[in-house]
Design a protein around this motif. Sequence first.
Motif, PDB file in Angstrom:
ATOM      1  N   THR A 115      -6.629   6.142  -1.033  1.00 49.61           N
ATOM      2  CA  THR A 115      -5.382   6.355  -0.297  1.00 49.61           C
ATOM      3  C   THR A 115      -4.361   5.252  -0.537  1.00 49.61           C
ATOM      4  N   GLU A 116      -4.706   4.035  -0.201  1.00 51.34           N
ATOM      5  CA  GLU A 116      -3.726   2.952  -0.239  1.00 51.34           C
ATOM      6  C   GLU A 116      -3.240   2.635  -1.647  1.00 51.34           C
ATOM      7  N   THR A 117      -4.055   2.933  -2.655  1.00 52.36           N
ATOM      8  CA  THR A 117      -3.687   2.623  -4.041  1.00 52.36           C
ATOM      9  C   THR A 117      -3.004   3.786  -4.758  1.00 52.36           C
ATOM     10  N   SER A 118      -2.855   4.917  -4.095  1.00 53.36           N
ATOM     11  CA  SER A 118      -2.363   6.118  -4.790  1.00 53.36           C
ATOM     12  C   SER A 118      -0.957   5.933  -5.350  1.00 53.36           C
ATOM     13  N   MET A 119      -0.061   5.340  -4.573  1.00 50.45           N
ATOM     14  CA  MET A 119       1.314   5.186  -5.052  1.00 50.45           C
ATOM     15  C   MET A 119       1.371   4.334  -6.317  1.00 50.45           C
TER      16      MET A 119
ATOM     17  N   SER B 218       0.827  -1.207   0.000  1.00 53.11           N
ATOM     18  CA  SER B 218       0.000   0.000   0.000  1.00 53.11           C
ATOM     19  C   SER B 218       0.859   1.253   0.000  1.00 53.11           C
ATOM     20  N   SER B 219       0.216   2.353  -0.287  1.00 56.55           N
ATOM     21  CA  SER B 219       0.896   3.643  -0.229  1.00 56.55           C
ATOM     22  C   SER B 219       1.492   3.845   1.158  1.00 56.55           C
TER      23      SER B 219
ATOM     24  N   ALA C 156      -1.984  11.049  -0.583  1.00 56.45           N
ATOM     25  CA  ALA C 156      -0.836  10.156  -0.440  1.00 56.45           C
ATOM     26  C   ALA C 156       0.059  10.697   0.660  1.00 56.45           C
TER      27      ALA C 156
ATOM     28  N   ASP D 177       5.477   8.826  -0.227  1.00 53.83           N
ATOM     29  CA  ASP D 177       5.131   8.405  -1.587  1.00 53.83           C
ATOM     30  C   ASP D 177       5.610   9.422  -2.615  1.00 53.83           C
TER      31      ASP D 177
END
Length: 689
Positions: free
Chosen positions: A433-437, A368-369, A468, A472
């Motif tokens: 949030t967690e997928t942003s990176m 995750s990010s 993020a 990140d």
Amino acid sequence: MATVVVQQQPSIRQPTPPPLPATLALNQPRQSTPVPNKHLPYCPPGPVPSQAQITPPNSPPLRQVASKPTSLLHPPHNYPKLCNSPPIYGINASGLAEALEHYSSQPLPNPSSVFPWLHGLHPENHIQLAFFVARKKSLRRIPRCFRGITIIKAGGDLTRSRIKGAVAPDEILNLSDGNGHGFLECDPREGFSVRNFHIQAAKMALVSDIVIYGDEDTDHRIIKSVAERTASVQRRWRKELENMGQCPETYHTFVLTQPFEDLEHEYPELVAIDSKGQYADRTLDFVQQERREMCAMSKASEISQGVFQGPTPGSYTDPPSTIDDPTYDLYVEASDHASLPDDKLLAAKLKKLECRDDDDPVHLAFPSSGSILPPSWSQSEVTGILRMCRWLYSLTHGTEPADGTTDKDGDIQMTEFRRRPRRVLLHCADGYTETSMLAVAYFMYVEGVPVHEAWIRLHCEKQRNFFAYPSDVALLNAIQDRLLEESPKFVDAKPPSTSAPSWLSKFDGSLPSRILPYMYLGNLNHANNPELLRVLGIRRILSVGEPVSWSEMEMQTWGRENLLMVDRVQDNGIDELTLEMERCLAFIGRGRSDGTATLVHCRVGVSRSATICIAEVMARLGLSFPRAYCFVRARRLNVIIQPHLKFVYELMKWDEQQQEKRGEPVKRELEWATVAREIAAMNRPYARN
């Protein structure tokens, strides 16, 4: 004017909790899992303002003098008397429905009439008293302009057979102590706060007629005991106020004389939870409404060919879907516990994709990010991110071997790749949030663009909202060259050299929050990054209590007519915003007409500026305050909006004004005590212990 300093707390990387179940009900004890990645800002009020510094109280423009609300429960001559001492009256289902309908249509008293009393003024809390009433002890008196209706369910089981707004006896009455006035002592004895939402139900009981009821399993003796206790407490409390030199109103106790099932059948609009424990669809629950708004904001959309980003199916989708929804071939979940997938794992996933049935999606976890933190960055981690980007590209374009494995001679193994393009969902609990990176890295790779351009294009062109972590941003900057070198956009050429814009050095991973296409909500740091605002299409700045620190040249470039400063409004629970709302919304509206966006900001972007944004949503979309509050709260992303008590009260008055402007009869969707109780319940999982 006192200066109120509001500091933004740094984002702390925390594991993502599992999503809330879709069956969470308003009336269950709030042991709920918090929405992931959000934090509750700390908003100190600053020094005690002197009398000269306090902004004079304002009254809403459409009602300079509010008439005293009336009640169908007072005087109680039309209701049968069930007991003489203490006096208790009976009320049937139709009488209760009429009384509640009448109450919801009565205008709330003006804010200046009920504050600071609603903040909580315990006689031993010298900090609270010194801030609010040091120079005006008369402000400690209980206001006589309220006449509410408080509903108590005897027995206290609120998980079934609950009337809207009903509370348990121990939320109102001190059941463990036979001495004293008998009402729960709700005003905090120590500390200072302008956000005492949790005490409002108990506060309102002091100025309310009280209705007692039970369900089919409630012993009538319990109902009788609670009613007698309530009536005695009301009478004793009135005598105490008289002894203190006040002239209190007389409030009454009623008992619902019909079974709850009769009310449920005849007046279902009054029911929050039915007799079977089922949550009523028509009842507005803040927790569920926030999640519906999150789902609407972050619903899955295509960020590149065949690659979608959105919330985890089954968590915040409305209606809920299953995790094995065959809409996508591959589900990539961003997880705190995942490791970077290696060639062997990707080859195995590819094989499953080639052999699977169409209704059997494949799942893959990816870090995750924020989970790749300095100083842990290494060449292998960068290679792992690139490997994932190449693999996703091959899946969605069907152009190259997808596993990347080699044979024993070191040659690429040309395993036949199924040419049908695949659909991939990058998902996490909140959808962003967690997928942003991974989403930004993949977009950089597939489009061949630097990180700053990827961020803006995803936000503006793809309409994705992002949050993020600063780590990140640093990571993506560090691997930018390798992503561009291997991008399919530059197979036969070198990527062009790029220089980072100046706004990127001030960028911490959070863009201003897009509340409406033409209105953003942000903090002072956002406002002091004008170059970033320009690339987002923001051309107007509305500063609420906090001026920007721009150069004279920047001021001239933007044009002073595009800057509006609302002064003398601090986050202190004293200053009002009502008289500024029309001016602020007119300023925002001019930007909307021009096709440009306005940034509304204060210091942190959670109280003063959030209040203005909620007012605009109410006016523009015709939403009630509770719905507009949840609308803005969901779109503020990782920061929880925190308008204080007085601002929330003003917004409920603003709701009345908007109904009048639309030519509608005034009617509150939820009462003050219920609204405050819901906000307190929403914030409880984030409270500092």
